[in-house]
Write a protein that holds these residues in place. Structure first.
Motif, PDB file in Angstrom:
ATOM      1  N   ALA A   1     -15.463 -15.203 -16.034  1.00 35.33           N
ATOM      2  CA  ALA A   1     -15.414 -14.040 -15.166  1.00 35.33           C
ATOM      3  C   ALA A   1     -14.031 -13.588 -14.958  1.00 35.33           C
ATOM      4  N   ARG A   2     -13.835 -12.390 -14.745  1.00 33.51           N
ATOM      5  CA  ARG A   2     -12.772 -11.572 -14.560  1.00 33.51           C
ATOM      6  C   ARG A   2     -12.815 -10.411 -13.293  1.00 33.51           C
ATOM      7  N   ILE A   3     -12.054 -10.581 -12.284  1.00 34.10           N
ATOM      8  CA  ILE A   3     -12.239  -9.641 -11.184  1.00 34.10           C
ATOM      9  C   ILE A   3     -10.824  -9.335 -10.882  1.00 34.10           C
ATOM     10  N   GLU A   4     -10.610  -7.805 -10.782  1.00 30.77           N
ATOM     11  CA  GLU A   4      -9.215  -7.137 -10.578  1.00 30.77           C
ATOM     12  C   GLU A   4      -9.426  -6.339  -9.345  1.00 30.77           C
ATOM     13  N   LEU A   5      -8.484  -6.553  -8.121  1.00 26.67           N
ATOM     14  CA  LEU A   5      -8.424  -6.004  -6.872  1.00 26.67           C
ATOM     15  C   LEU A   5      -7.008  -5.057  -6.927  1.00 26.67           C
ATOM     16  N   SER A   6      -7.048  -3.945  -6.702  1.00 25.25           N
ATOM     17  CA  SER A   6      -6.018  -3.060  -6.208  1.00 25.25           C
ATOM     18  C   SER A   6      -5.509  -3.629  -4.737  1.00 25.25           C
ATOM     19  N   ALA A   7      -4.427  -2.997  -4.248  1.00 25.35           N
ATOM     20  CA  ALA A   7      -4.052  -3.254  -2.821  1.00 25.35           C
ATOM     21  C   ALA A   7      -4.987  -2.748  -1.752  1.00 25.35           C
ATOM     22  N   LEU A   8      -5.559  -1.428  -2.044  1.00 25.14           N
ATOM     23  CA  LEU A   8      -6.734  -0.962  -1.457  1.00 25.14           C
ATOM     24  C   LEU A   8      -7.903  -1.596  -1.077  1.00 25.14           C
ATOM     25  N   THR A   9      -8.432  -2.095  -2.352  1.00 20.32           N
ATOM     26  CA  THR A   9      -9.544  -2.709  -2.501  1.00 20.32           C
ATOM     27  C   THR A   9      -9.335  -4.345  -1.783  1.00 20.32           C
TER      28      THR A   9
ATOM     29  N   ASP B   1     -19.690 -16.320  -5.882  1.00 19.93           N
ATOM     30  CA  ASP B   1     -20.201 -15.565  -7.147  1.00 19.93           C
ATOM     31  C   ASP B   1     -19.416 -14.319  -7.525  1.00 19.93           C
ATOM     32  N   PRO B   2     -19.235 -14.364  -8.601  1.00 19.85           N
ATOM     33  CA  PRO B   2     -18.169 -12.844  -9.072  1.00 19.85           C
ATOM     34  C   PRO B   2     -19.171 -11.724  -8.929  1.00 19.85           C
TER      35      PRO B   2
ATOM     36  N   ILE C   1       0.787  -1.295   0.132  1.00 20.67           N
ATOM     37  CA  ILE C   1      -0.014   0.077   0.051  1.00 20.67           C
ATOM     38  C   ILE C   1       0.960   1.277  -0.102  1.00 20.67           C
ATOM     39  N   ASP C   2       1.920   1.312   0.679  1.00 19.77           N
ATOM     40  CA  ASP C   2       2.912   2.360   0.631  1.00 19.77           C
ATOM     41  C   ASP C   2       3.495   2.659  -0.621  1.00 19.77           C
ATOM     42  N   ARG C   3       3.587   1.557  -1.427  1.00 18.23           N
ATOM     43  CA  ARG C   3       4.556   1.518  -2.576  1.00 18.23           C
ATOM     44  C   ARG C   3       3.523   1.734  -3.715  1.00 18.23           C
ATOM     45  N   ASP C   4       2.507   0.959  -3.743  1.00 19.01           N
ATOM     46  CA  ASP C   4       1.543   1.209  -5.078  1.00 19.01           C
ATOM     47  C   ASP C   4       0.128   0.748  -4.546  1.00 19.01           C
ATOM     48  N   PRO C   5      -0.677   1.505  -4.119  1.00 20.17           N
ATOM     49  CA  PRO C   5      -1.768   1.126  -3.540  1.00 20.17           C
ATOM     50  C   PRO C   5      -2.903   1.019  -4.436  1.00 20.17           C
ATOM     51  N   ALA C   6      -2.904   1.436  -5.743  1.00 23.63           N
ATOM     52  CA  ALA C   6      -4.058   1.409  -6.746  1.00 23.63           C
ATOM     53  C   ALA C   6      -3.626   0.386  -7.817  1.00 23.63           C
ATOM     54  N   GLY C   7      -2.461  -0.073  -7.881  1.00 29.47           N
ATOM     55  CA  GLY C   7      -2.102  -0.843  -8.940  1.00 29.47           C
ATOM     56  C   GLY C   7      -2.930  -2.144  -8.906  1.00 29.47           C
ATOM     57  N   PRO C   8      -2.859  -3.098  -9.761  1.00 31.90           N
ATOM     58  CA  PRO C   8      -3.538  -4.429  -9.917  1.00 31.90           C
ATOM     59  C   PRO C   8      -2.817  -5.165  -8.843  1.00 31.90           C
ATOM     60  N   ARG C   9      -3.557  -5.851  -7.894  1.00 36.29           N
ATOM     61  CA  ARG C   9      -2.770  -6.749  -6.965  1.00 36.29           C
ATOM     62  C   ARG C   9      -3.048  -8.227  -6.888  1.00 36.29           C
ATOM     63  N   VAL C  10      -4.363  -8.666  -7.191  1.00 36.05           N
ATOM     64  CA  VAL C  10      -4.842  -9.840  -7.442  1.00 36.05           C
ATOM     65  C   VAL C  10      -5.885  -9.781  -8.611  1.00 36.05           C
ATOM     66  N   THR C  11      -5.690 -10.209  -9.639  1.00 34.05           N
ATOM     67  CA  THR C  11      -6.800 -10.564 -10.836  1.00 34.05           C
ATOM     68  C   THR C  11      -7.175 -11.857 -10.704  1.00 34.05           C
ATOM     69  N   TRP C  12      -8.342 -12.286 -10.776  1.00 38.03           N
ATOM     70  CA  TRP C  12      -8.910 -13.588 -10.668  1.00 38.03           C
ATOM     71  C   TRP C  12      -9.652 -13.677 -12.022  1.00 38.03           C
ATOM     72  N   TYR C  13      -9.481 -15.135 -12.648  1.00 39.65           N
ATOM     73  CA  TYR C  13     -10.026 -15.405 -13.757  1.00 39.65           C
ATOM     74  C   TYR C  13     -10.828 -16.678 -13.427  1.00 39.65           C
ATOM     75  N   ASP C  14     -12.000 -16.945 -13.949  1.00 42.41           N
ATOM     76  CA  ASP C  14     -12.644 -18.365 -13.996  1.00 42.41           C
ATOM     77  C   ASP C  14     -12.874 -18.681 -15.512  1.00 42.41           C
ATOM     78  N   ASP C  15     -12.110 -19.644 -16.291  1.00 41.47           N
ATOM     79  CA  ASP C  15     -12.000 -19.948 -17.560  1.00 41.47           C
ATOM     80  C   ASP C  15     -13.559 -20.777 -17.883  1.00 41.47           C
TER      81      ASP C  15
END
Length: 239
Positions: free
Chosen positions: A33-41, A122-123, A15-29
């Motif tokens: 579904a695709r969900i992307e979370l920043s560190a803050l989220t 559920d996504p 969070i100190d270095r990059d709070p808004a960049g993508p941190r966990v991106t999840w796919y279900d093939d």
């Protein structure tokens, strides 16, 4: 002496270095579904979970929580929330657990836990349907809790994961990150599970402790995985 907090140790540097960049991106093939979370989220979801664990279920630091969930963005939030609340996560059914967080198909495995909460995964955050009386729906319950959390102090170096202390888990994650060559610039594509301590350390915690970014795929389709390396700017791959 207060115990180190595993979630604080993992998330604060990110969070100190990059709070808004993508941190966990999840796919279900399977579903697309695709969900992307920043560190803050991710931290907000973890805080909601920690508040749920402490305020709704009344768990204190040191309580045991059984987590029977697949590799998924919600599982990452659940794990970080449990650790933020100072509880010990066990990755198998545990009759001594004060709380079990499970999917519907694993309810029977956690029947001996004092409290049960089900994740639909559920996504769109829809609740799990037709739950038995006395079982909490995570998606419904977690929404009402705050997205900030102040942890209670825990004595000593408390157990965090399957009997291993916070310090031991952090050391294992750092060793794994170094062995896999992860850095803060990496975008790590993975389809491995988190069902054991080793898998969880290698597949999630090593990525976080390196301040790297994770692209986690459920039900992977190899044709899509190959294309995803370019579309997600992947620099490292697991599984």
């Amino acid at each position: 002496m207060a115990a180190p907090n595993l979630t604080v140790a993992l998330l604060d540097p990110i969070i100190d270095r990059d709070p808004a960049g993508p941190r966990v991106t999840w796919y279900d093939d399977d579903s697309g579904a695709r969900i992307e979370l920043s560190a803050l989220t991710l931290a907000n979801w973890a805080a909601k979970t920690a508040n749920l664990v402490r305020d709704e279920f009344g768990l204190m630091p040191g309580a045991r929580v059984s987590v029977l969930l697949p590799a998924h963005w919600q599982t990452a939030a659940v794990l970080l929330g449990c650790w933020w609340a100072g509880t010990e996560v066990v990755l198998e059914p545990d009759p001594d657990a004060e709380l079990a967080l499970v999917t519907t198909d694993r309810l029977d495995e956690a029947a001996d836990a004092a409290e049960l909460a089900v994740l639909s995964l559920d996504p769109f955050g829809r609740p799990a349907p037709d739950l038995p009386v006395g079982v909490t729906d995570y998606a419904t319950a977690v929404r009402v809790h705050g997205d900030q959390f102040r942890p209670d102090p825990a004595p000593g170096d408390s157990p965090a994961l399957d009997g291993r202390t916070v310090t031991e888990i952090l050391d294992a994650a750092r060793e794994s990150a170094a062995a896999q060559g992860f850095s803060a610039e990496d975008r790590v594509l993975s389809s491995t599970d988190w069902a054991t301590t080793g898998e969880l350390v290698d597949g999630l915690l090593a990525v976080l402790v390196a301040q790297a970014s994770l692209v986690q795929v459920s039900n992977p389709d190899e044709d899509r995985m190959a294309r995803r390396i370019e579309s997600e700017k992947v620099t490292a791959r697991r599984g």
